[in-house]
Design a protein around this motif. Structure first.
Motif, mmCIF file in Angstrom:
data_model
loop_
_atom_site.group_PDB
_atom_site.id
_atom_site.type_symbol
_atom_site.label_atom_id
_atom_site.label_comp_id
_atom_site.label_asym_id
_atom_site.label_seq_id
_atom_site.Cartn_x
_atom_site.Cartn_y
_atom_site.Cartn_z
ATOM 1 N N TRP A 26 0.659 -1.357 0.159
ATOM 2 C CA TRP A 26 0.012 0.017 -0.085
ATOM 3 C C TRP A 26 0.883 1.162 -0.006
ATOM 4 O O TRP A 26 1.888 1.357 0.416
ATOM 5 C CB TRP A 26 -0.982 -0.026 1.250
ATOM 6 C CG TRP A 26 -1.884 -1.037 1.356
ATOM 7 C CD1 TRP A 26 -2.229 -1.852 0.341
ATOM 8 C CD2 TRP A 26 -3.061 -1.208 2.244
ATOM 9 N NE1 TRP A 26 -3.272 -2.623 0.691
ATOM 10 C CE2 TRP A 26 -3.737 -2.136 1.963
ATOM 11 C CE3 TRP A 26 -3.307 -0.631 3.502
ATOM 12 C CZ2 TRP A 26 -4.875 -2.555 2.865
ATOM 13 C CZ3 TRP A 26 -4.287 -0.781 4.118
ATOM 14 C CH2 TRP A 26 -5.078 -1.790 4.026
ATOM 15 N N GLN A 30 -2.657 5.285 2.178
ATOM 16 C CA GLN A 30 -3.388 4.216 2.431
ATOM 17 C C GLN A 30 -3.066 3.664 3.623
ATOM 18 O O GLN A 30 -4.081 3.478 4.673
ATOM 19 C CB GLN A 30 -3.628 3.141 1.235
ATOM 20 C CG GLN A 30 -4.595 2.257 1.588
ATOM 21 C CD GLN A 30 -5.026 1.080 0.561
ATOM 22 O OE1 GLN A 30 -4.228 1.290 -0.676
ATOM 23 N NE2 GLN A 30 -5.850 0.318 0.535
ATOM 24 N N SER A 105 -11.815 0.102 -0.222
ATOM 25 C CA SER A 105 -10.985 1.257 -0.629
ATOM 26 C C SER A 105 -11.314 1.883 -1.863
ATOM 27 O O SER A 105 -11.598 1.194 -2.561
ATOM 28 C CB SER A 105 -9.756 0.709 -0.764
ATOM 29 O OG SER A 105 -9.392 -0.339 -1.552
ATOM 30 N N PHE A 125 -5.085 5.635 -4.196
ATOM 31 C CA PHE A 125 -5.870 5.768 -3.143
ATOM 32 C C PHE A 125 -6.600 6.730 -2.609
ATOM 33 O O PHE A 125 -5.906 8.084 -2.705
ATOM 34 C CB PHE A 125 -5.104 4.768 -2.059
ATOM 35 C CG PHE A 125 -6.009 4.778 -0.657
ATOM 36 C CD1 PHE A 125 -6.930 3.874 -0.417
ATOM 37 C CD2 PHE A 125 -5.892 5.985 0.331
ATOM 38 C CE1 PHE A 125 -7.820 3.850 0.821
ATOM 39 C CE2 PHE A 125 -6.589 5.996 1.463
ATOM 40 C CZ PHE A 125 -7.805 5.060 1.811
#
Length: 132
Positions: A26, A30, A105, A125
């Motif tokens: 990630w 995030q 997400s 993200f």
């Protein structure tokens, strides 16, 4: 008691990441957003048999419900769930029935088609959104 005080009776928080995207990969945005859910633990998303019927999906969702409950035992639990839609739907329903918060997400999709016959897609993200 002040909100930041430690209460020995407060449950530890945990985010179970049930997706094909491990926490270690990630981006920082995030990871920072995940911090509000507590410690993040990966649970790899299962390979869903495309020939499986509804019974197969329901059985798999039941199996993962038990895995998640065991992993989150004694914790304030949130599950980040992204993947094959029928399994995701079946599992979200089960988790919510047990009072477990589920989030997805969200991301901005950036497409570059400047080279003929070639497409680059980048997902950035944005935030976590509750399944409701």
């Amino acid at each position: 008691m002040h909100a930041t005080s430690r209460n020995p009776f407060t449950l530890k928080s945990m985010l179970i990441n049930l997706s094909n995207h491990p926490y270690s990969k990630w981006d920082e945005k995030q990871k920072a957003a995940a911090e509000k859910f507590g410690e993040t633990v990966d649970l790899p998303f299962p390979a869903i048999d495309t020939n499986g019927d509804e019974n197969y999906i329901n059985n798999l969702a039941d199996e993962y419900l038990q895995k998640i409950k065991k992993m989150g035992e004694g914790k304030e639990l949130t599950v980040h769930l992204m993947g094959e839609m029928t399994f995701t739907f079946a599992l979200v329903k089960r988790l919510q029935a047990h009072g477990i918060i589920c989030v997805a997400s969200t991301s901005e999709r950036i497409v570059d088609e400047s080279v003929p016959g070639h497409k680059d897609v980048i997902f950035r993200f944005t935030k976590f959104r509750k399944y409701e």
